[in-house]
Design an enzyme around this catalytic site. Structure first.
Site, PDB file in Angstrom:
ATOM      1  CB  CYS A  76      -0.442  34.534  -7.039  1.00  0.00           C
ATOM      2  SG  CYS A  76      -0.792  32.964  -6.259  1.00  0.00           S
ATOM      3  CG  HIS A  77      -2.993  36.687 -12.185  1.00  0.00           C
ATOM      4  ND1 HIS A  77      -3.128  35.324 -12.236  1.00  0.00           N
ATOM      5  CD2 HIS A  77      -2.704  37.090 -13.445  1.00  0.00           C
ATOM      6  CE1 HIS A  77      -2.923  34.910 -13.481  1.00  0.00           C
ATOM      7  NE2 HIS A  77      -2.658  35.957 -14.232  1.00  0.00           N
ATOM      8  CG  MET A 113      -3.153  30.211  -4.793  1.00  0.00           C
ATOM      9  SD  MET A 113      -2.710  28.668  -3.955  1.00  0.00           S
ATOM     10  CE  MET A 113      -1.240  29.149  -3.087  1.00  0.00           C
ATOM     11  CG  ASP A 128       6.821  35.988  15.367  1.00  0.00           C
ATOM     12  OD1 ASP A 128       7.988  35.639  15.607  1.00  0.00           O
ATOM     13  OD2 ASP A 128       6.475  37.192  15.293  1.00  0.00           O
TER      14      ASP A 128
END
Length: 159
Positions: A76-77, A113, A128
């Protein structure tokens, strides 16, 4: 699309060169769900969880994750996001939380993304924070809902 963009002609993984692409407004929305028992969900809704505001923490985690997607997903960029939004909705009839993320920028590559990462990390953060109360929560249905902008055109999940 007939070929994978992150695979070069030699079959090797590579980062796509976006230098020649036009800058456009690009947006994406994604969702994820985390299912739990009613007691755990009520603890989150009522704000009685001993670790604090689960929704606020998950929202911040999702926003941070979108901004760091390039650091998590190898090809990914790094992107200069102009907006990241993470919405959390308790669905008591299904004992789950729906997470929807939205990312926007003006740039040369899409934000799918980033939206998917934001939704995923928000769900993982909820897990979590609540795992001491319930370990068998299920994260599911992480998916892209919509994307606009770019050469490949628009995409929207049909209901």
């Amino acid at each position: 699309m007939s070929q994978l963009t992150h695979i070069n002609s030699a079959g090797e993984a590579h980062m796509v060169d976006v230098a020649a692409k036009a800058e456009t407004i690009r947006e994406a929305r994604a969702e994820a769900f985390i299912t739990m028992n009613a007691k755990t969900l009520n603890m989150i809704i009522n704000g009685s969880h001993h670790k604090g505001d689960v929704f606020a923490t998950a929202r911040i985690a999702g926003i941070q994750a979108a901004k760091k997607t390039w650091d998590l997903i190898p090809l990914c960029h790094p992107l200069l996001l102009s907006k990241v939004e993470v919405l959390l909705e308790a669905q008591t009839s299904n004992n789950r939380i729906r997470i929807e993320s939205y990312c926007r920028l003006s740039g040369k590559t899409g934000v799918e993304m980033e939206a998917l990462t934001a939704a995923s990390i928000a769900a993982l953060t909820i897990y979590d924070m609540c795992k001491a109360v319930q370990k068998d929560m299920v994260i599911s249905a992480v998916r892209l809902l919509e994307k606009t902008g770019g050469k490949s055109g628009d995409f929207k999940v049909t209901p």
